[in-house]
Design a protein around this motif. Sequence first.
Motif, mmCIF file in Angstrom:
data_model
loop_
_atom_site.group_PDB
_atom_site.id
_atom_site.type_symbol
_atom_site.label_atom_id
_atom_site.label_comp_id
_atom_site.label_asym_id
_atom_site.label_seq_id
_atom_site.Cartn_x
_atom_site.Cartn_y
_atom_site.Cartn_z
ATOM 1 N N ARG A 163 -1.320 1.151 11.023
ATOM 2 C CA ARG A 163 -2.678 1.672 11.003
ATOM 3 C C ARG A 163 -2.810 2.643 9.836
ATOM 4 O O ARG A 163 -1.813 3.153 9.316
ATOM 5 N N GLU A 164 -4.051 2.913 9.440
ATOM 6 C CA GLU A 164 -4.274 3.764 8.275
ATOM 7 C C GLU A 164 -3.967 5.221 8.598
ATOM 8 O O GLU A 164 -4.421 5.768 9.593
ATOM 9 N N THR B 165 0.828 -1.203 0.000
ATOM 10 C CA THR B 165 0.000 0.000 0.000
ATOM 11 C C THR B 165 0.865 1.256 0.000
ATOM 12 O O THR B 165 0.614 2.219 -0.737
ATOM 13 N N THR C 232 -2.790 9.036 6.112
ATOM 14 C CA THR C 232 -2.872 9.584 4.758
ATOM 15 C C THR C 232 -1.714 10.512 4.480
ATOM 16 O O THR C 232 -1.139 11.118 5.401
ATOM 17 N N PRO D 82 -4.070 7.076 0.787
ATOM 18 C CA PRO D 82 -4.091 6.192 1.959
ATOM 19 C C PRO D 82 -2.772 5.443 2.111
ATOM 20 O O PRO D 82 -2.190 4.964 1.125
ATOM 21 N N THR D 83 -2.298 5.362 3.323
ATOM 22 C CA THR D 83 -1.082 4.620 3.630
ATOM 23 C C THR D 83 -1.308 3.789 4.885
ATOM 24 O O THR D 83 -2.299 3.938 5.582
ATOM 25 N N GLN D 84 -0.339 2.928 5.173
ATOM 26 C CA GLN D 84 -0.299 2.168 6.420
ATOM 27 C C GLN D 84 1.001 2.528 7.126
ATOM 28 O O GLN D 84 2.079 2.355 6.559
#
Length: 391
Positions: free
Chosen positions: A168-169, A6, A171, A181-183
């Motif tokens: 966790r998510e 991601t 941005t 969106p990133t993790q």
Amino acid sequence: MPAEDTNTRAWQTYGQRQLARAYTPPVPERLHWTPWEGIGPGAEVLGDVSGRRILDIGSGAGHHAVHLAQAHGARVTGLELSPTQHERAVSTHAGVDGVEFVQADMAEYLTATEPFDAAYAIGTLAFIDPHRSLPALRVGLRPGAPLVLSLLHTDLHGRGPSTAVAPREQTILLRDDPPLPTQMWVLAPQLWEDLLTEYGFRVEAIDLFTHPDEDATVVQQLLRARRLPDRPARVSSRARSTRAPAAHAAVGVGAILLSKQGILLGRHRRGTLELPGGSVEATGESFEDAVVRELAEETGLLAQTGDVELLGTLVDHVEGVLRVTVGALVHAWQGQPATQPEESVGDWAWYPLDQLPDGLFVCSAQILTAWGPDLPIDHPPTHFTAFAPAQ
């Protein structure tokens, strides 16, 4: 989709958008560890980088790497996984003396290159699983090399760090474009410290920096760590001087201070690493008073005699002189250890119990094994008599 996949996609898109805008951030006049100018320290936290090989982890557009090379004389490798981010750096800064840009996965790259003298990451290491990045950095850094990490602590929504090692998510924000969106691994400072310790680093400082706007919730954390040397199966100790001491110097004390970071040790000008301690004054000074006095004189730490637990006596002979040393455990103190003027021992640092250094002063080694018999420390034999527990 796995977290790192991601993130790879997000940074690829981010780089494409910035290339389309033909935007490259200017080379800063000083290194900024936070998104806000003038907040926090500069490049000095990396130590003297002149002529040294420095790794910029997630170097992005390359402006930080160029600053270190041009302003501080470092030889910087800007390592970037995203091809578009790498393209941004190369298209603007190719040919800058002292800088090279590499597009590669960090874990793969560090297993195949010469270890670096220092490494840093400004807001980037949190996009990589620490169980993958930290072992790679231990391999990719020489023993004693500093590692400085700028990491998110509290985000725009006021969410503080996690106490579990899980992404966790979050941005990535870019003006006039939808957020990406990133993790991210947004972890509590103590958790980062535990992870760094697990993978062979010693954390030397953790600082939190808040947004200059008092109404904003964002907090950035700055971790300063150092790559510990590889350790043999057992830790060696060095012999003390064979010169006979003055009569009153045959009785001494050695103090164990145990914190979350480990045992406090300082380096003697002769090179040995030692516990705080020294000779008992020949004026009727108690062992507890001697521990408190020596601790203050050598480290600047303040303790009370009521917080000193005497462990017992160590007795041995050196060149025909009977030496008696009382080991002690200090349960509480105030202040931070620091090198004191005119003292022969300084450079105080905390050492994890499972990563004790070689070259311990033999008397300190004997005290440590009397306190912790399972510690793997070699030293000449001595006779230890434990004191009776306090009633």
